[in-house]
Design a protein around this motif. Sequence first.
Motif, short mmCIF file in Angstrom:
data_model
loop_
_atom_site.label_atom_id
_atom_site.label_comp_id
_atom_site.label_asym_id
_atom_site.label_seq_id
_atom_site.Cartn_x
_atom_site.Cartn_y
_atom_site.Cartn_z
N LEU A 89 11.22 3.86 12.30
CA LEU A 89 11.92 4.88 11.52
C LEU A 89 11.31 4.94 10.12
O LEU A 89 11.25 3.93 9.42
N PRO A 90 10.85 6.13 9.67
CA PRO A 90 10.31 6.24 8.31
C PRO A 90 11.36 5.84 7.27
O PRO A 90 12.55 6.12 7.42
N THR A 91 10.92 5.18 6.21
CA THR A 91 11.83 4.66 5.20
C THR A 91 12.75 5.72 4.61
O THR A 91 13.96 5.48 4.47
N PRO A 92 12.26 6.94 4.23
CA PRO A 92 13.17 7.93 3.67
C PRO A 92 14.30 8.32 4.62
O PRO A 92 15.45 8.47 4.21
N THR A 93 13.97 8.48 5.91
CA THR A 93 15.01 8.83 6.89
C THR A 93 16.01 7.69 7.03
O THR A 93 17.22 7.91 7.12
N ASN A 94 15.51 6.47 7.03
CA ASN A 94 16.40 5.30 7.12
C ASN A 94 17.31 5.23 5.90
O ASN A 94 18.51 4.92 6.02
N ASN A 95 16.77 5.53 4.72
CA ASN A 95 17.60 5.50 3.50
C ASN A 95 18.72 6.54 3.57
O ASN A 95 19.84 6.29 3.13
N ILE A 96 18.40 7.71 4.11
CA ILE A 96 19.40 8.77 4.27
C ILE A 96 20.48 8.31 5.25
O ILE A 96 21.68 8.49 5.00
N HIS A 97 20.07 7.69 6.33
CA HIS A 97 21.02 7.20 7.33
C HIS A 97 21.95 6.15 6.71
O HIS A 97 23.17 6.21 6.88
N GLN A 98 21.38 5.21 5.98
CA GLN A 98 22.19 4.16 5.37
C GLN A 98 23.19 4.73 4.36
O GLN A 98 24.35 4.30 4.31
N ALA A 99 22.74 5.71 3.58
CA ALA A 99 23.66 6.33 2.62
C ALA A 99 24.78 7.06 3.34
O ALA A 99 25.95 7.01 2.92
N TYR A 100 24.45 7.72 4.43
CA TYR A 100 25.45 8.45 5.21
C TYR A 100 26.48 7.49 5.82
O TYR A 100 27.68 7.73 5.75
N GLU A 101 25.98 6.40 6.40
CA GLU A 101 26.89 5.41 6.97
C GLU A 101 27.84 4.86 5.90
O GLU A 101 29.04 4.76 6.13
N ARG A 102 27.28 4.51 4.77
CA ARG A 102 28.06 3.87 3.70
C ARG A 102 29.13 4.82 3.14
O ARG A 102 30.28 4.43 2.94
N GLU A 103 28.74 6.06 2.92
CA GLU A 103 29.66 7.01 2.28
C GLU A 103 30.67 7.62 3.24
O GLU A 103 31.85 7.75 2.91
N ILE A 104 30.18 8.04 4.39
CA ILE A 104 31.02 8.85 5.28
C ILE A 104 31.78 7.99 6.27
O ILE A 104 32.94 8.27 6.59
N TRP A 105 31.16 6.91 6.76
CA TRP A 105 31.80 6.12 7.80
C TRP A 105 32.23 4.74 7.33
O TRP A 105 32.92 4.03 8.05
N GLY A 106 31.76 4.34 6.15
CA GLY A 106 32.13 3.02 5.66
C GLY A 106 31.56 1.90 6.51
O GLY A 106 32.09 0.79 6.54
N GLY A 107 30.49 2.17 7.21
CA GLY A 107 29.89 1.16 8.09
C GLY A 107 29.00 1.80 9.12
O GLY A 107 28.43 2.87 8.89
N LEU A 108 28.88 1.20 10.27
CA LEU A 108 27.93 1.62 11.30
C LEU A 108 28.31 2.97 11.90
O LEU A 108 29.46 3.21 12.26
N ASP A 109 27.31 3.85 11.99
CA ASP A 109 27.48 5.15 12.66
C ASP A 109 26.49 5.20 13.80
O ASP A 109 25.32 5.47 13.62
N LEU A 110 26.95 4.93 14.99
CA LEU A 110 26.06 4.86 16.15
C LEU A 110 25.60 6.23 16.61
O LEU A 110 24.67 6.34 17.39
N MET A 111 26.22 7.29 16.13
CA MET A 111 25.91 8.65 16.59
C MET A 111 25.06 9.42 15.58
O MET A 111 24.95 10.62 15.66
N PHE A 112 24.48 8.74 14.60
CA PHE A 112 23.71 9.44 13.57
C PHE A 112 22.56 10.21 14.19
O PHE A 112 21.83 9.71 15.05
N ASP A 113 22.37 11.44 13.74
CA ASP A 113 21.34 12.33 14.26
C ASP A 113 20.11 12.24 13.36
O ASP A 113 20.05 12.87 12.32
N TYR A 114 19.12 11.43 13.77
CA TYR A 114 17.93 11.24 12.96
C TYR A 114 17.08 12.51 12.83
O TYR A 114 16.28 12.62 11.91
N SER A 115 17.27 13.45 13.72
CA SER A 115 16.54 14.71 13.59
C SER A 115 17.02 15.51 12.38
O SER A 115 16.33 16.39 11.89
N LEU A 116 18.24 15.21 11.92
CA LEU A 116 18.91 15.91 10.80
C LEU A 116 19.24 17.36 11.14
O LEU A 116 19.56 18.14 10.25
N GLU A 117 19.18 17.70 12.41
CA GLU A 117 19.54 19.06 12.82
C GLU A 117 21.02 19.34 12.55
O GLU A 117 21.39 20.47 12.24
#
Length: 202
Positions: A89-117
């Motif tokens: 996973l490219p670092t920028p995409t991973n950083n976006i995922h981690q920020a999303y998990e932290r802010e929106i779900w408060g933890g692990l989001d197993l359904m994150f859409d890495y395509s960002l569609e």
Amino acid sequence: MNLKQQFGNGWYQLLEPYLKSDEFKKLGEFIRERRGGFNMEVYPAQEDIFKAFRLCPLESLKCVVVGYEPYGLKCDNGLSFGYNGDGPLPTPTNNIHQAYEREIWGGLDLMFDYSLEDFSKKGMLMLNLALTKDHTTDHMNMWKGFAMFLLKQLNTSHKELEYFFWDKRALVAKSLLTNKVITGIPAKPFKEIELLTDIKFR
């Protein structure tokens, strides 16, 4: 797909003067030459170059997330920071995922859409300033006219639009905008988008 289908009606009308210009014709010739005569791998795939516009119709646009260029990998899907694939996973995409998990779900989001569609479909134009890349030639100079025309048009027609520059290299385009611009990925990028637009992530 013809050019209007690749963009959708709203975007095509906004960009039509540029899309009919000699400069855009030369851009198309450049990409065809890289793929054909030079037999280069150009990313993303031809059908995905304008995917960000198709997934976020102009009439649904709520904000613009600005990146610099594709990763130059097979995972590129036409969206800034978007990832399609099974490799690292490219670092920028991973950083976006981690920020999303932290802010929106408060933890692990197993359904994150890495395509960002999913983000695109919420009204976020996931825009790179250069829409193609290969491993030997800088495409940014060829896409500069397109990016400048697009941002100037949006700056005129959508005066309240918010811009989020998640790649600091993309700040070269900031001078084209009179709107509010958020630079870098702040501590709470998604809460900021929710605050400044009517996008909701949950």
